[in-house]
Every structure is written in C-alpha cells, then in structure tokens.
Write a protein that holds these residues in place. Sequence first.
Motif, PDB file in Angstrom:
ATOM      1  N   UNK A 164       0.831  -1.205   0.000  1.00 52.51           N
ATOM      2  CA  UNK A 164       0.000   0.000   0.000  1.00 52.51           C
ATOM      3  C   UNK A 164       0.866   1.255   0.000  1.00 52.51           C
ATOM      4  N   UNK A 165       1.883   1.289   0.860  1.00 54.23           N
ATOM      5  CA  UNK A 165       2.753   2.468   0.950  1.00 54.23           C
ATOM      6  C   UNK A 165       3.588   2.629  -0.312  1.00 54.23           C
ATOM      7  N   UNK A 166       4.043   1.522  -0.873  1.00 54.26           N
ATOM      8  CA  UNK A 166       4.800   1.588  -2.130  1.00 54.26           C
ATOM      9  C   UNK A 166       3.912   2.113  -3.248  1.00 54.26           C
ATOM     10  N   UNK A 167       2.679   1.621  -3.309  1.00 53.84           N
ATOM     11  CA  UNK A 167       1.750   2.081  -4.339  1.00 53.84           C
ATOM     12  C   UNK A 167       1.428   3.558  -4.204  1.00 53.84           C
ATOM     13  N   UNK A 168       1.223   4.036  -2.973  1.00 61.39           N
ATOM     14  CA  UNK A 168       0.941   5.457  -2.753  1.00 61.39           C
ATOM     15  C   UNK A 168       2.107   6.329  -3.191  1.00 61.39           C
ATOM     16  N   UNK A 169       3.323   5.839  -3.017  1.00 60.42           N
ATOM     17  CA  UNK A 169       4.518   6.623  -3.325  1.00 60.42           C
ATOM     18  C   UNK A 169       4.761   6.764  -4.815  1.00 60.42           C
ATOM     19  N   UNK A 170       4.017   6.035  -5.620  1.00 66.46           N
ATOM     20  CA  UNK A 170       4.202   6.076  -7.069  1.00 66.46           C
ATOM     21  C   UNK A 170       3.205   6.992  -7.755  1.00 66.46           C
ATOM     22  N   UNK A 171       2.326   7.613  -6.996  1.00 67.00           N
ATOM     23  CA  UNK A 171       1.279   8.452  -7.561  1.00 67.00           C
ATOM     24  C   UNK A 171       1.491   9.901  -7.136  1.00 67.00           C
ATOM     25  N   UNK A 172       1.393  10.822  -8.074  1.00 65.02           N
ATOM     26  CA  UNK A 172       1.547  12.244  -7.772  1.00 65.02           C
ATOM     27  C   UNK A 172       0.263  12.735  -7.121  1.00 65.02           C
ATOM     28  N   UNK A 173       0.310  12.785  -5.799  1.00 59.78           N
ATOM     29  CA  UNK A 173      -0.862  13.104  -5.004  1.00 59.78           C
ATOM     30  C   UNK A 173      -0.374  13.473  -3.597  1.00 59.78           C
ATOM     31  N   UNK A 174      -1.058  14.365  -2.880  1.00 56.02           N
ATOM     32  CA  UNK A 174      -0.601  14.724  -1.526  1.00 56.02           C
ATOM     33  C   UNK A 174      -0.462  13.537  -0.587  1.00 56.02           C
ATOM     34  N   UNK A 175      -1.277  12.508  -0.750  1.00 54.48           N
ATOM     35  CA  UNK A 175      -1.191  11.353   0.144  1.00 54.48           C
ATOM     36  C   UNK A 175       0.143  10.632   0.041  1.00 54.48           C
ATOM     37  N   UNK A 176       0.814  10.762  -1.100  1.00 58.48           N
ATOM     38  CA  UNK A 176       2.095  10.086  -1.285  1.00 58.48           C
ATOM     39  C   UNK A 176       3.164  10.649  -0.360  1.00 58.48           C
ATOM     40  N   UNK A 177       3.006  11.890   0.083  1.00 54.92           N
ATOM     41  CA  UNK A 177       3.954  12.498   1.027  1.00 54.92           C
ATOM     42  C   UNK A 177       3.383  12.614   2.429  1.00 54.92           C
ATOM     43  N   UNK A 178       2.053  12.649   2.535  1.00 52.16           N
ATOM     44  CA  UNK A 178       1.437  12.817   3.846  1.00 52.16           C
ATOM     45  C   UNK A 178       1.780  11.664   4.781  1.00 52.16           C
ATOM     46  N   UNK A 179       1.866  10.438   4.249  1.00 52.85           N
ATOM     47  CA  UNK A 179       2.158   9.287   5.103  1.00 52.85           C
ATOM     48  C   UNK A 179       3.603   9.302   5.617  1.00 52.85           C
ATOM     49  N   UNK A 180       4.429  10.158   5.047  1.00 53.19           N
ATOM     50  CA  UNK A 180       5.798  10.346   5.543  1.00 53.19           C
ATOM     51  C   UNK A 180       5.821  11.412   6.637  1.00 53.19           C
ATOM     52  N   UNK A 181       5.305  12.601   6.331  1.00 54.18           N
ATOM     53  CA  UNK A 181       5.451  13.740   7.227  1.00 54.18           C
ATOM     54  C   UNK A 181       4.629  13.610   8.511  1.00 54.18           C
ATOM     55  N   UNK A 182       3.399  13.125   8.404  1.00 58.66           N
ATOM     56  CA  UNK A 182       2.531  13.071   9.582  1.00 58.66           C
ATOM     57  C   UNK A 182       3.059  12.134  10.662  1.00 58.66           C
ATOM     58  N   UNK A 183       3.374  10.871  10.352  1.00 59.62           N
ATOM     59  CA  UNK A 183       3.914  10.006  11.413  1.00 59.62           C
ATOM     60  C   UNK A 183       5.267  10.438  11.934  1.00 59.62           C
ATOM     61  N   UNK A 184       6.121  11.024  11.077  1.00 56.79           N
ATOM     62  CA  UNK A 184       7.415  11.496  11.560  1.00 56.79           C
ATOM     63  C   UNK A 184       7.252  12.637  12.559  1.00 56.79           C
ATOM     64  N   UNK A 185       6.276  13.497  12.323  1.00 57.62           N
ATOM     65  CA  UNK A 185       5.997  14.577  13.269  1.00 57.62           C
ATOM     66  C   UNK A 185       5.534  14.008  14.605  1.00 57.62           C
ATOM     67  N   UNK A 186       4.657  13.017  14.557  1.00 64.27           N
ATOM     68  CA  UNK A 186       4.149  12.399  15.788  1.00 64.27           C
ATOM     69  C   UNK A 186       5.250  11.654  16.528  1.00 64.27           C
ATOM     70  N   UNK A 187       6.075  10.898  15.794  1.00 62.72           N
ATOM     71  CA  UNK A 187       7.174  10.164  16.431  1.00 62.72           C
ATOM     72  C   UNK A 187       8.163  11.126  17.090  1.00 62.72           C
ATOM     73  N   UNK A 188       8.472  12.212  16.407  1.00 64.86           N
ATOM     74  CA  UNK A 188       9.395  13.198  16.972  1.00 64.86           C
ATOM     75  C   UNK A 188       8.846  13.761  18.280  1.00 64.86           C
ATOM     76  N   UNK A 189       7.556  14.041  18.310  1.00 63.49           N
ATOM     77  CA  UNK A 189       6.955  14.596  19.513  1.00 63.49           C
ATOM     78  C   UNK A 189       6.973  13.588  20.660  1.00 63.49           C
ATOM     79  N   UNK A 190       6.730  12.326  20.341  1.00 62.78           N
ATOM     80  CA  UNK A 190       6.755  11.287  21.376  1.00 62.78           C
ATOM     81  C   UNK A 190       8.169  11.106  21.945  1.00 62.78           C
ATOM     82  N   UNK A 191       9.177  11.230  21.087  1.00 69.26           N
ATOM     83  CA  UNK A 191      10.560  11.148  21.576  1.00 69.26           C
ATOM     84  C   UNK A 191      10.864  12.332  22.489  1.00 69.26           C
TER      85      UNK A 191
END
Length: 222
Positions: A164-191
């Motif tokens: 699913x993540x590989x497929x999303x990364x192959x399409x020019x769409x905001x979701x292809x980057x959102x799954x990267x930035x959103x969890x990284x922001x949350x993980x950083x805050x938890x750390x």
Amino acid sequence: ERNSQPVDTEALTPKAWLRAQGLPALLVVIFVTGLFFSFGMYRLTEYAAVDEPLWFDGRISKYWKNIAERDWRGTNISDKPGITVALATGPGLWFKSTKDYKTAHVGGEVISLKNDVESFYLAYRLPLLIVITLLLPLFYFFLERLLGKRTALLSYVFLGTSPILIGMSKIINPDSLLWIFTPLSLLSYLIFQKRGSFRYLIFSGIFLGLALLTKYVSNILF
C-alpha cells in the motif's frame, strides 16, 4: 530484554551513532530502502492514476511559474494545498513540459498524443519516488530512539515492504507524502516527551509544517 530497550545515544556524534547500530542493522536498513525503491520503480510509467492529471495539467507548472514571477498569492495551487507535491515533482519540468501533453480536441474527438507519455510520467514520478525513498530511513532513526533497535528494525521492514505504501509513493498526489510527514511529526513529539530533548520538538514542528503544506487533514496532529 536489555537489547530491545532504547539506548541513550543522545550525546553520540552521527558517526558514533552509526557504529552503535552495528553493521547488520545498517545493512538491513539499506537493503529494505533499496527494496522499497526497486518495487517503486517497477511499472512506474505503465499506468494512469485518476487524479494525477490535475497536477500534470497545470498545478505543478503553475506553482513554479508563480514562484518565478514572485506571485506569492498564485502559489496557492490547490485546496489540499499540495505545495510539497509541487516541490518534489518540480525537477520534471527540466525535462518535460506539461504543455506538450495536454489533450487536444478537434470536432469533439480526442486527438492522440504524439509524445511519449511514459517518459512524461517518468520525469515527474521519479523525483517524487526519490524524495520519499531518501526520507524513509528517518523512520528507523526515530523508532530506534523511541522503542529500541530491534523494534525499529522490525517496523522498518514492514514499512519498507508494504504494498500500500509503495503504491501510494508512485502516484503524484498529496497522500504520497502525507504518510511520511505526519507520522514522523508524531514520532518526533513522542521522543521529545520521552527524552525531553528540545531538538525533537523542533523536528516535530518541521514535519508538522511539511504535513500542513501537503494536506490540511494533518491538522489532526494538533
């Protein structure tokens, strides 16, 4: 077990941190990252996504045109807003012009494009895939700081091989980057909550900003 717990490597230099991970762990990260990119490259140009024409046919070129003209109001190219999508795919404009691939209609009939549409897809999808692949190892870094090396490795393997993540990364769409930035922001805050190191609060803010520039649904992070 002691090996599964996060080790306090806060004061280590980047070189010392890499040494602390061990060669086997680093090889796994490199292998999974390469696997992600290889799967992403497979049939990268041999399909057409539903909403990609909205980006091909104006949004990407419009964003960079307005940047060049310093028309900052005009850089609001979408209600997503999708700014990071335009930034990541922008290098495609060096090789292919979107004007050459607009559909032509004559007498109500669609005229076949003479240009090679697969090379057009490659010019815009490949830069996006490269950006996502380069950001992917950050998941291992943050997960290792939060949960330990063993959990981080296992999580990274599942992330890097998810269809699913590989497929999303192959399409020019905001979701292809959102799954990267959103969890990284949350993980950083938890750390930050766990270790109290201010640098991770800065990272959380940076990735939050990138998520908001990608898609406004990331407001859920607040």
